[in-house]
Design an enzyme around this catalytic site. Sequence first.
Site, PDB file in Angstrom:
ATOM      1  N   GLY A  46       0.869  -1.088   0.208  1.00 63.11           N
ATOM      2  CA  GLY A  46       0.126  -0.020   0.025  1.00 63.11           C
ATOM      3  C   GLY A  46       0.879   1.295   0.023  1.00 63.11           C
ATOM      4  O   GLY A  46       1.992   1.356   0.143  1.00 63.11           O
ATOM      5  N   ASP A  67      -3.630 -12.914   4.166  1.00 70.05           N
ATOM      6  CA  ASP A  67      -4.854 -12.523   4.281  1.00 70.05           C
ATOM      7  C   ASP A  67      -5.047 -12.268   5.717  1.00 70.05           C
ATOM      8  O   ASP A  67      -5.418 -13.188   6.261  1.00 70.05           O
ATOM      9  CB  ASP A  67      -5.912 -13.330   3.694  1.00 70.05           C
ATOM     10  CG  ASP A  67      -7.344 -12.653   3.531  1.00 70.05           C
ATOM     11  OD1 ASP A  67      -7.416 -11.622   4.460  1.00 70.05           O
ATOM     12  OD2 ASP A  67      -8.525 -13.193   2.975  1.00 70.05           O
ATOM     13  N   ALA A 119      -5.482  -2.049   5.889  1.00 73.25           N
ATOM     14  CA  ALA A 119      -6.428  -1.480   6.429  1.00 73.25           C
ATOM     15  C   ALA A 119      -7.588  -1.207   5.084  1.00 73.25           C
ATOM     16  O   ALA A 119      -7.207  -1.394   3.923  1.00 73.25           O
ATOM     17  CB  ALA A 119      -6.457  -0.218   6.968  1.00 73.25           C
ATOM     18  N   THR A 130      -6.305   6.685  12.417  1.00 73.52           N
ATOM     19  CA  THR A 130      -6.499   7.995  11.552  1.00 73.52           C
ATOM     20  C   THR A 130      -7.091   9.169  12.256  1.00 73.52           C
ATOM     21  O   THR A 130      -7.665   8.894  13.377  1.00 73.52           O
ATOM     22  CB  THR A 130      -7.825   7.600  10.484  1.00 73.52           C
ATOM     23  OG1 THR A 130      -8.206   8.545   9.827  1.00 73.52           O
ATOM     24  CG2 THR A 130      -8.796   6.881  11.239  1.00 73.52           C
ATOM     25  N   ASP A 131      -6.950  10.426  11.810  1.00 70.55           N
ATOM     26  CA  ASP A 131      -7.518  11.517  12.522  1.00 70.55           C
ATOM     27  C   ASP A 131      -9.330  11.475  12.401  1.00 70.55           C
ATOM     28  O   ASP A 131      -9.793  12.293  13.121  1.00 70.55           O
ATOM     29  CB  ASP A 131      -6.951  12.717  11.819  1.00 70.55           C
ATOM     30  CG  ASP A 131      -7.338  12.897  10.344  1.00 70.55           C
ATOM     31  OD1 ASP A 131      -7.612  11.769   9.603  1.00 70.55           O
ATOM     32  OD2 ASP A 131      -7.008  13.974   9.717  1.00 70.55           O
ATOM     33  N   TYR A 170     -16.070   4.640   8.588  1.00 69.55           N
ATOM     34  CA  TYR A 170     -14.760   4.413   8.487  1.00 69.55           C
ATOM     35  C   TYR A 170     -13.817   4.629   9.854  1.00 69.55           C
ATOM     36  O   TYR A 170     -13.164   4.071  10.466  1.00 69.55           O
ATOM     37  CB  TYR A 170     -13.866   5.207   7.424  1.00 69.55           C
ATOM     38  CG  TYR A 170     -12.259   5.283   7.225  1.00 69.55           C
ATOM     39  CD1 TYR A 170     -11.459   4.228   7.251  1.00 69.55           C
ATOM     40  CD2 TYR A 170     -11.798   6.703   7.782  1.00 69.55           C
ATOM     41  CE1 TYR A 170     -10.102   4.226   7.352  1.00 69.55           C
ATOM     42  CE2 TYR A 170     -10.259   6.728   7.631  1.00 69.55           C
ATOM     43  CZ  TYR A 170      -9.617   5.469   7.536  1.00 69.55           C
ATOM     44  OH  TYR A 170      -8.393   5.509   7.488  1.00 69.55           O
ATOM     45  N   LYS A 179     -12.055   2.175  12.608  1.00 72.46           N
ATOM     46  CA  LYS A 179     -10.744   2.567  12.770  1.00 72.46           C
ATOM     47  C   LYS A 179     -10.443   2.779  14.436  1.00 72.46           C
ATOM     48  O   LYS A 179      -9.607   2.248  15.103  1.00 72.46           O
ATOM     49  CB  LYS A 179     -10.116   3.976  12.294  1.00 72.46           C
ATOM     50  CG  LYS A 179      -9.748   3.575  10.693  1.00 72.46           C
ATOM     51  CD  LYS A 179      -8.719   2.450  10.285  1.00 72.46           C
ATOM     52  CE  LYS A 179      -7.471   2.906  10.527  1.00 72.46           C
ATOM     53  NZ  LYS A 179      -6.489   1.791  10.094  1.00 72.46           N
TER      54      LYS A 179
HETATM   55  N1  NAP Z   1      -4.178   7.184   3.067  1.00 72.46           N
HETATM   56  C1  NAP Z   1      -4.756   7.938   3.825  1.00 72.46           C
HETATM   57  O1  NAP Z   1      -4.908   9.289   3.567  1.00 72.46           O
HETATM   58  C2  NAP Z   1      -4.719   7.777   5.325  1.00 72.46           C
HETATM   59  C3  NAP Z   1      -5.040   8.723   6.158  1.00 72.46           C
HETATM   60  C4  NAP Z   1      -4.839   8.341   7.643  1.00 72.46           C
HETATM   61  C5  NAP Z   1      -4.703   7.045   7.794  1.00 72.46           C
HETATM   62  N2  NAP Z   1      -4.429   6.180   7.017  1.00 72.46           N
HETATM   63  C6  NAP Z   1      -4.124   4.738   7.428  1.00 72.46           C
HETATM   64  O2  NAP Z   1      -2.877   4.444   7.108  1.00 72.46           O
HETATM   65  C7  NAP Z   1      -2.737   3.039   6.982  1.00 72.46           C
HETATM   66  C8  NAP Z   1      -2.277   2.868   5.426  1.00 72.46           C
HETATM   67  O3  NAP Z   1      -3.045   3.302   4.522  1.00 72.46           O
HETATM   68  P1  NAP Z   1      -2.694   3.122   3.090  1.00 72.46           P
HETATM   69  O4  NAP Z   1      -3.003   4.728   2.432  1.00 72.46           O
HETATM   70  O5  NAP Z   1      -1.416   2.901   2.735  1.00 72.46           O
HETATM   71  O6  NAP Z   1      -3.770   2.151   2.333  1.00 72.46           O
HETATM   72  P2  NAP Z   1      -3.707   1.198   1.145  1.00 72.46           P
HETATM   73  O7  NAP Z   1      -2.570   2.292   0.241  1.00 72.46           O
HETATM   74  O8  NAP Z   1      -5.107   1.438   0.722  1.00 72.46           O
HETATM   75  O9  NAP Z   1      -3.276  -0.045   1.243  1.00 72.46           O
HETATM   76  C9  NAP Z   1      -3.806  -0.879   1.729  1.00 72.46           C
HETATM   77  C10 NAP Z   1      -3.036  -2.113   2.319  1.00 72.46           C
HETATM   78  O10 NAP Z   1      -3.781  -2.979   3.063  1.00 72.46           O
HETATM   79  C11 NAP Z   1      -3.803  -4.538   2.131  1.00 72.46           C
HETATM   80  N3  NAP Z   1      -4.547  -5.186   2.444  1.00 72.46           N
HETATM   81  C12 NAP Z   1      -6.088  -4.883   1.992  1.00 72.46           C
HETATM   82  N4  NAP Z   1      -6.776  -6.062   2.158  1.00 72.46           N
HETATM   83  C13 NAP Z   1      -6.177  -6.871   2.870  1.00 72.46           C
HETATM   84  C14 NAP Z   1      -6.229  -8.177   3.431  1.00 72.46           C
HETATM   85  N5  NAP Z   1      -7.344  -8.841   3.342  1.00 72.46           N
HETATM   86  N6  NAP Z   1      -5.184  -8.971   3.889  1.00 72.46           N
HETATM   87  C15 NAP Z   1      -3.904  -8.388   3.911  1.00 72.46           C
HETATM   88  N7  NAP Z   1      -3.696  -6.993   3.390  1.00 72.46           N
HETATM   89  C16 NAP Z   1      -4.630  -6.448   2.896  1.00 72.46           C
HETATM   90  C17 NAP Z   1      -3.331  -4.055   0.731  1.00 72.46           C
HETATM   91  O11 NAP Z   1      -2.797  -5.049   0.143  1.00 72.46           O
HETATM   92  P3  NAP Z   1      -3.029  -5.263  -1.316  1.00 72.46           P
HETATM   93  O12 NAP Z   1      -3.189  -4.290  -2.105  1.00 72.46           O
HETATM   94  O13 NAP Z   1      -1.830  -6.331  -1.606  1.00 72.46           O
HETATM   95  O14 NAP Z   1      -4.394  -6.307  -1.496  1.00 72.46           O
HETATM   96  C18 NAP Z   1      -2.535  -2.806   0.867  1.00 72.46           C
HETATM   97  O15 NAP Z   1      -1.212  -3.389   1.280  1.00 72.46           O
HETATM   98  C19 NAP Z   1      -4.308   2.561   7.139  1.00 72.46           C
HETATM   99  O16 NAP Z   1      -4.431   1.966   8.438  1.00 72.46           O
HETATM  100  C20 NAP Z   1      -5.146   3.713   7.109  1.00 72.46           C
HETATM  101  O17 NAP Z   1      -6.527   3.565   7.619  1.00 72.46           O
HETATM  102  C21 NAP Z   1      -4.268   6.341   5.714  1.00 72.46           C
END
Ligand code: NAP
Length: 309
Positions: free
Chosen positions: A11, A45, A69, A110-111, A133, A137
Site C-alpha cells: 500500500g 490475508d 486496512a 486515522t484523524d 471508516y 478505526k
Molecule cells: N491514505 C490516507 O490518506 C490515510 C490517512 C490516515 C490514515 N491512514 C491509515 O494508514 C494505513 C495505511 O493506509 P494506505 O493509504 O497505505 O492504504 P492502501 O494504500 O489502501 O493500502 C492498503 C493495504 O492493505 C492491504 N490489504 C487490503 N486487504 C487486505 C487483506 N485482506 N489482507 C492483507 N492485506 C490487505 C493492501 O494489500 P493489497 O493491495 O496487496 O491487497 C495494501 O497493502 C491504514 O491503516 C489507513 O487507515 C491512511
Amino acid sequence: MFKVAVIGASGLLGRAVVRELAAATPWQVVPTAFRHGGPQQTVLDVRDAQAVNAFVECEAPDAIVLAAAERRPDICEHDPAAARALNVDAVRSIATAARQRGAWVLSISTDYVFDGTQAPYRAGDTPNPLNAYGHSKLEGERALIEASDNALVLRLPLLYGPIVGWHESAVTSLVPAIIASAQPGAQAAPMDAWATRYPTFTPDVAFVIRELLLRCADGEPVRGVAQWSGDEPMTKHDIAVQLAQALGVEARLLAQPTPTDATPRPRDCHLDSGRLEALGMGRRTPFDVAIRAVLDAFMQNPQNGEPNA
Ligand SMILES: NC(=O)c1ccc[n+]([C@@H]2O[C@H](COP(=O)([O-])OP(=O)(O)OC[C@H]3O[C@@H](n4cnc5c(N)ncnc54)[C@H](OP(=O)(O)O)[C@@H]3O)[C@@H](O)[C@H]2O)c1
C-alpha cells in the site's frame, strides 16, 4: 538481528516504510501483501486469523508494523462489515498473535476518529467519529490496546507520497480533474474549500516509524496512542492550486464552500504531534517540495513512482 514484519507493504504507506527500513537500517524486514504483492512479499490475508497466527509463529518478528486496512470512507460506509473485518477483527488477531510471541505492534489509525469540531486534537482527547471508516478505526484502536499491552496506535491524517496510480492518495486523485479542467472549453473542476486537511508525506511518516522501531529495538518501545501530522493546513482547493502549479497547467478550479461528499467527513481534525516531538522524533518535508517529487517520479516512471527509482 532485529526483525520487522510490515503488513500491508503493497500500500501507499507500507511501501514507504519498507523503503525507509531497507535504506536506513540493517534489520531483517518481512513485507506482506494481499492482492498486489510483488515477488519479495509474503501473501497474507489478515482476515484469516489462523493464517495470521501461522505467519507470526513462523517469522517470529520482534516488531510488526500494521498498515493493512480499508481506508476508503465511501467503501466503509457501504460495507461496514467488510471494513470491520479488516480494520477491527484483523487488528485484534494480529495483536493477539504478537502478544503470544512477545512482539511489539505499531498499528496505523486515522484523524477521522475525531469529529473535527475542536482541533487541534491531543492523543488523549475524546474521539467521536462521524462515519463508518472512523468508527471502524476507533474500534480497531481499542481492539489493539485490549489484545496487547505492548502496542502503539499511530494516528495519521491525509497521506500522500510516491504512487503507482493517481487514485492511491486523496491528494493525487485530484490530478485527473485538474488536468481535464485545463482543456479548451472544459468546465471548472469543483474542489472542496470547506474542510481543512494536513497532508502528510509518507516518507516522513516512514522516518517517524523507523525512529519508533529504533526505540523498540533498544528495549524502550513507545506504547499507547501517538499522533503524527504535517503542519500545513490546506483545503482540497488549496491542494489543487498547488498541484496545478506543480503540473504547470492553467486549471479552472471552483471552490466549494460547503461539503458535497455523500459520506460525512469532519471539518478539521488537526492532530497534535506533541508526544513524539517531545521524544525528539519527526521530520516534515514542505508540501511544495514533496508534491513536486511525487509528480515528477510518477510521470517519469508510472510503474514504480518512487523518487530516484
Ligand atoms: N491514505 C490516507 O490518506 C490515510 C490517512 C490516515 C490514515 N491512514 C491509515 O494508514 C494505513 C495505511 O493506509 P494506505 O493509504 O497505505 O492504504 P492502501 O494504500 O489502501 O493500502 C492498503 C493495504 O492493505 C492491504 N490489504 C487490503 N486487504 C487486505 C487483506 N485482506 N489482507 C492483507 N492485506 C490487505 C493492501 O494489500 P493489497 O493491495 O496487496 O491487497 C495494501 O497493502 C491504514 O491503516 C489507513 O487507515 C491512511
